[in-house]
Design a protein around this motif. Structure first.
Motif, PDB file in Angstrom:
ATOM      1  N   LEU A 104     -10.248  28.074  21.182  1.00 17.49           N
ATOM      2  CA  LEU A 104     -11.337  27.934  22.149  1.00 17.49           C
ATOM      3  C   LEU A 104     -11.355  29.075  23.154  1.00 17.49           C
ATOM      4  CD1 LEU A 104     -11.131  24.087  22.825  1.00 17.49           C
ATOM      5  CD2 LEU A 104     -12.792  25.299  21.401  1.00 17.49           C
ATOM      6  N   GLY A 105     -10.243  29.757  23.307  1.00 14.48           N
ATOM      7  CA  GLY A 105     -10.182  30.866  24.248  1.00 14.48           C
ATOM      8  C   GLY A 105     -10.598  32.198  23.656  1.00 14.48           C
ATOM      9  N   ARG A 106     -10.843  32.246  22.369  1.00 12.13           N
ATOM     10  CA  ARG A 106     -11.231  33.502  21.730  1.00 12.13           C
ATOM     11  C   ARG A 106     -12.695  33.837  22.053  1.00 12.13           C
ATOM     12  NH1 ARG A 106      -8.192  32.364  15.936  1.00 12.13           N
ATOM     13  NH2 ARG A 106      -6.143  33.117  16.594  1.00 12.13           N
ATOM     14  N   PRO A 107     -13.058  35.117  22.002  1.00 13.89           N
ATOM     15  CA  PRO A 107     -14.423  35.531  22.362  1.00 13.89           C
ATOM     16  C   PRO A 107     -15.424  35.286  21.238  1.00 13.89           C
ATOM     17  CG  PRO A 107     -13.125  37.443  21.763  1.00 13.89           C
ATOM     18  CD  PRO A 107     -12.174  36.271  21.738  1.00 13.89           C
ATOM     19  N   TRP A 108     -15.648  34.043  20.910  1.00 17.45           N
ATOM     20  CA  TRP A 108     -16.631  33.668  19.904  1.00 17.45           C
ATOM     21  C   TRP A 108     -17.145  32.276  20.223  1.00 17.45           C
ATOM     22  CZ3 TRP A 108     -12.784  33.345  15.146  1.00 17.45           C
ATOM     23  CH2 TRP A 108     -11.870  32.312  15.358  1.00 17.45           C
ATOM     24  N   ASP A 109     -18.167  31.870  19.508  1.00 15.68           N
ATOM     25  CA  ASP A 109     -18.609  30.480  19.565  1.00 15.68           C
ATOM     26  C   ASP A 109     -17.822  29.730  18.500  1.00 15.68           C
ATOM     27  OD1 ASP A 109     -20.903  28.446  20.424  1.00 15.68           O
ATOM     28  OD2 ASP A 109     -20.687  28.340  18.247  1.00 15.68           O
ATOM     29  N   PHE A 110     -16.947  28.817  18.919  1.00 18.30           N
ATOM     30  CA  PHE A 110     -16.009  28.204  17.987  1.00 18.30           C
ATOM     31  C   PHE A 110     -16.719  27.428  16.883  1.00 18.30           C
ATOM     32  CE2 PHE A 110     -13.021  24.660  16.916  1.00 18.30           C
ATOM     33  CZ  PHE A 110     -12.099  25.444  16.245  1.00 18.30           C
ATOM     34  N   GLN A 111     -17.723  26.654  17.226  1.00 13.93           N
ATOM     35  CA  GLN A 111     -18.441  25.887  16.206  1.00 13.93           C
ATOM     36  C   GLN A 111     -19.080  26.809  15.173  1.00 13.93           C
ATOM     37  OE1 GLN A 111     -22.207  24.018  17.177  1.00 13.93           O
ATOM     38  NE2 GLN A 111     -21.617  22.129  16.122  1.00 13.93           N
ATOM     39  N   LEU A 112     -19.725  27.872  15.645  1.00 16.70           N
ATOM     40  CA  LEU A 112     -20.379  28.801  14.728  1.00 16.70           C
ATOM     41  C   LEU A 112     -19.356  29.548  13.880  1.00 16.70           C
ATOM     42  CD1 LEU A 112     -23.098  29.809  13.811  1.00 16.70           C
ATOM     43  CD2 LEU A 112     -23.026  31.560  15.599  1.00 16.70           C
ATOM     44  N   ALA A 113     -18.200  29.860  14.468  1.00 15.91           N
ATOM     45  CA  ALA A 113     -17.141  30.523  13.714  1.00 15.91           C
ATOM     46  C   ALA A 113     -16.627  29.622  12.593  1.00 15.91           C
ATOM     47  CB  ALA A 113     -15.998  30.914  14.644  1.00 15.91           C
ATOM     48  N   GLU A 114     -16.450  28.339  12.888  1.00 12.67           N
ATOM     49  CA  GLU A 114     -16.007  27.390  11.871  1.00 12.67           C
ATOM     50  C   GLU A 114     -17.058  27.225  10.777  1.00 12.67           C
ATOM     51  OE1 GLU A 114     -13.124  25.466  11.345  1.00 12.67           O
ATOM     52  OE2 GLU A 114     -12.332  26.989  12.696  1.00 12.67           O
ATOM     53  N   LEU A 115     -18.324  27.193  11.188  1.00 13.12           N
ATOM     54  CA  LEU A 115     -19.409  27.073  10.213  1.00 13.12           C
ATOM     55  C   LEU A 115     -19.447  28.302   9.306  1.00 13.12           C
ATOM     56  CD1 LEU A 115     -21.897  25.704   9.036  1.00 13.12           C
ATOM     57  CD2 LEU A 115     -23.247  26.697  10.899  1.00 13.12           C
ATOM     58  N   ALA A 116     -19.248  29.491   9.874  1.00 11.51           N
ATOM     59  CA  ALA A 116     -19.249  30.714   9.074  1.00 11.51           C
ATOM     60  C   ALA A 116     -18.136  30.674   8.029  1.00 11.51           C
ATOM     61  CB  ALA A 116     -19.093  31.927   9.983  1.00 11.51           C
ATOM     62  N   GLY A 117     -16.946  30.253   8.433  1.00  5.92           N
ATOM     63  CA  GLY A 117     -15.858  30.132   7.481  1.00  5.92           C
ATOM     64  C   GLY A 117     -16.152  29.129   6.388  1.00  5.92           C
ATOM     65  N   ASP A 118     -16.833  28.040   6.761  1.00  4.39           N
ATOM     66  CA  ASP A 118     -17.169  27.008   5.775  1.00  4.39           C
ATOM     67  C   ASP A 118     -18.229  27.511   4.796  1.00  4.39           C
ATOM     68  OD1 ASP A 118     -16.452  24.209   5.128  1.00  4.39           O
ATOM     69  OD2 ASP A 118     -18.602  23.859   5.385  1.00  4.39           O
ATOM     70  N   LEU A 119     -19.127  28.353   5.259  1.00  6.38           N
ATOM     71  CA  LEU A 119     -20.126  28.926   4.354  1.00  6.38           C
ATOM     72  C   LEU A 119     -19.472  29.873   3.358  1.00  6.38           C
ATOM     73  CD1 LEU A 119     -23.121  29.592   6.786  1.00  6.38           C
ATOM     74  CD2 LEU A 119     -22.908  27.782   5.069  1.00  6.38           C
ATOM     75  N   GLY A 120     -18.419  30.582   3.798  1.00  6.32           N
ATOM     76  CA  GLY A 120     -17.670  31.409   2.861  1.00  6.32           C
ATOM     77  C   GLY A 120     -16.984  30.563   1.802  1.00  6.32           C
ATOM     78  N   ARG A 121     -16.399  29.439   2.216  1.00  5.00           N
ATOM     79  CA  ARG A 121     -15.799  28.500   1.260  1.00  5.00           C
ATOM     80  C   ARG A 121     -16.835  27.994   0.282  1.00  5.00           C
ATOM     81  NH1 ARG A 121     -16.856  24.002   0.149  1.00  5.00           N
ATOM     82  NH2 ARG A 121     -18.255  23.838   1.932  1.00  5.00           N
ATOM     83  N   PHE A 122     -18.040  27.662   0.797  1.00  3.93           N
ATOM     84  CA  PHE A 122     -19.135  27.188  -0.037  1.00  3.93           C
ATOM     85  C   PHE A 122     -19.487  28.209  -1.108  1.00  3.93           C
ATOM     86  CE2 PHE A 122     -23.849  27.793  -0.237  1.00  3.93           C
ATOM     87  CZ  PHE A 122     -24.111  26.808  -1.176  1.00  3.93           C
ATOM     88  N   GLY A 123     -19.565  29.497  -0.722  1.00  2.00           N
ATOM     89  CA  GLY A 123     -19.901  30.526  -1.692  1.00  2.00           C
ATOM     90  C   GLY A 123     -18.888  30.617  -2.814  1.00  2.00           C
ATOM     91  N   TYR A 124     -17.614  30.518  -2.470  1.00  2.00           N
ATOM     92  CA  TYR A 124     -16.572  30.596  -3.499  1.00  2.00           C
ATOM     93  C   TYR A 124     -16.607  29.383  -4.422  1.00  2.00           C
ATOM     94  CZ  TYR A 124     -11.972  30.697  -5.673  1.00  2.00           C
ATOM     95  OH  TYR A 124     -10.953  30.688  -6.592  1.00  2.00           O
ATOM     96  N   HIS A 125     -16.718  28.202  -3.848  1.00  2.00           N
ATOM     97  CA  HIS A 125     -16.722  26.991  -4.665  1.00  2.00           C
ATOM     98  C   HIS A 125     -18.012  26.834  -5.462  1.00  2.00           C
ATOM     99  CE1 HIS A 125     -13.385  24.911  -2.114  1.00  2.00           C
ATOM    100  NE2 HIS A 125     -12.898  25.589  -3.124  1.00  2.00           N
TER     101      HIS A 125
END
Length: 271
Positions: A104-125
């Motif tokens: 939560l202290g990193r310079p990003w929007d945490f929810q959007l960062a998690e969503l981006a990672g999940d979209l990468g997982r989606f592409g692979y699967h």
């Protein structure tokens, strides 16, 4: 008032990288992918046998003939990992360990960062866990392909929305660890209920009308049944896609509000 309250514009360049990182992360676990794929095919064969036995000699049951039932099974088997109904609860673990304070202290929007990672997982699967079961079903069983070219576009949108809905639900379950600390019980209940209520175990159209009406007021059909209905062209795609879009927006907004409350709780507790 800030023009960019969540820093989405100033840090937009990092989110495509997180999508790629999510893809690479899951591509590293090839043995797990092969094991999951084998399991999907085995359970797919069992489910095909069960549904074809239910249909029997009748031309249709609840609008499903043999080809539609087979398509429902193999497409659903491919969507299990692609939509990620039963995985993706690492945030709850980080809440328990306290590492969430760093996230939560990193310079990003945490929810959007998690969503981006999940979209990468989606592409692979999508490539490794969805295409092979569907190809297996096409090779060995009668398969119902869309009759309208536009259905492919609608299905692509519907599948992406199913991932967004799944992420929204899982994100809220992850954040529940801020209050429950041990959220695995709630996550386990969701894992048991979601397969049935989303239309994975049996099509929701097999349920009595009253139960179906209640379920359509929940986000569960948006995880799987809506997309399956779009693919087999069960009526207009607009109601199904609209249902998914509504729940995707509501769940993402709810996740943002709950995260704000969780951040305040973290500060109050001195985390």
């Amino acid at each position: 008032m800030r023009a960019d309250p969540w820093g989405l514009i100033n840090r937009a360049h990092c989110y495509p990288r997180l999508v790629l990182a999510g893809f690479r992360r899951y591509s590293a676990y090839r043995a797990a992918m092969l094991a999951g794929l084998s399991t999907n095919v085995v359970f797919g064969l069992m489910r095909v046998g069960l549904l074809l036995a239910v249909i029997g000699e009748r031309p249709r049951v609840a609008g499903y003939d043999a080809a539609a039932a087979v398509t429902y099974v193999w497409l659903g088997q491919g969507m299990i990992a692609t939509v990620s109904m039963w995985s993706g609860f690492h945030v709850a673990e980080r809440v328990r360990s306290g590492d969430i304070a760093i996230d939560l202290g990193r310079p990003w929007d945490f929810q959007l960062a998690e969503l981006a990672g999940d979209l990468g997982r989606f592409g692979y699967h999508l490539v490794t866990r969805m295409v092979p079961p569907v190809a297996f079903g096409v090779l060995f069983f009668p398969f119902r392909w869309p009759q309208r070219l536009s259905t492919w576009g609608w299905f692509a949108v519907s599948l992406l929305l199913a991932v967004m809905v799944s992420f929204g639900i899982r994100y809220l379950l992850n954040l529940s660890a801020f209050w429950l600390v041990e959220s695995r019980g709630l996550i386990s209940i969701y894992g048991v209920a979601s397969g049935l209520l989303a239309g994975l175990v049996i099509p929701l159209h097999f349920f009595p009308e009253g139960i179906r009406t209640i379920l359509w007021w929940t986000p569960f059909p948006a995880l799987m049944q809506d997309s399956l209905d779009v693919f087999v062209e069960r009526g207009s795609p607009l109601p199904a896609v609209g249902h998914q879009l509504l729940w995707a927006v509501l769940l993402l907004l709810a996740g943002r509000l709950v995260q704000r409350s969780a951040e305040r709780k973290l500060v109050v507790q001195g985390g």
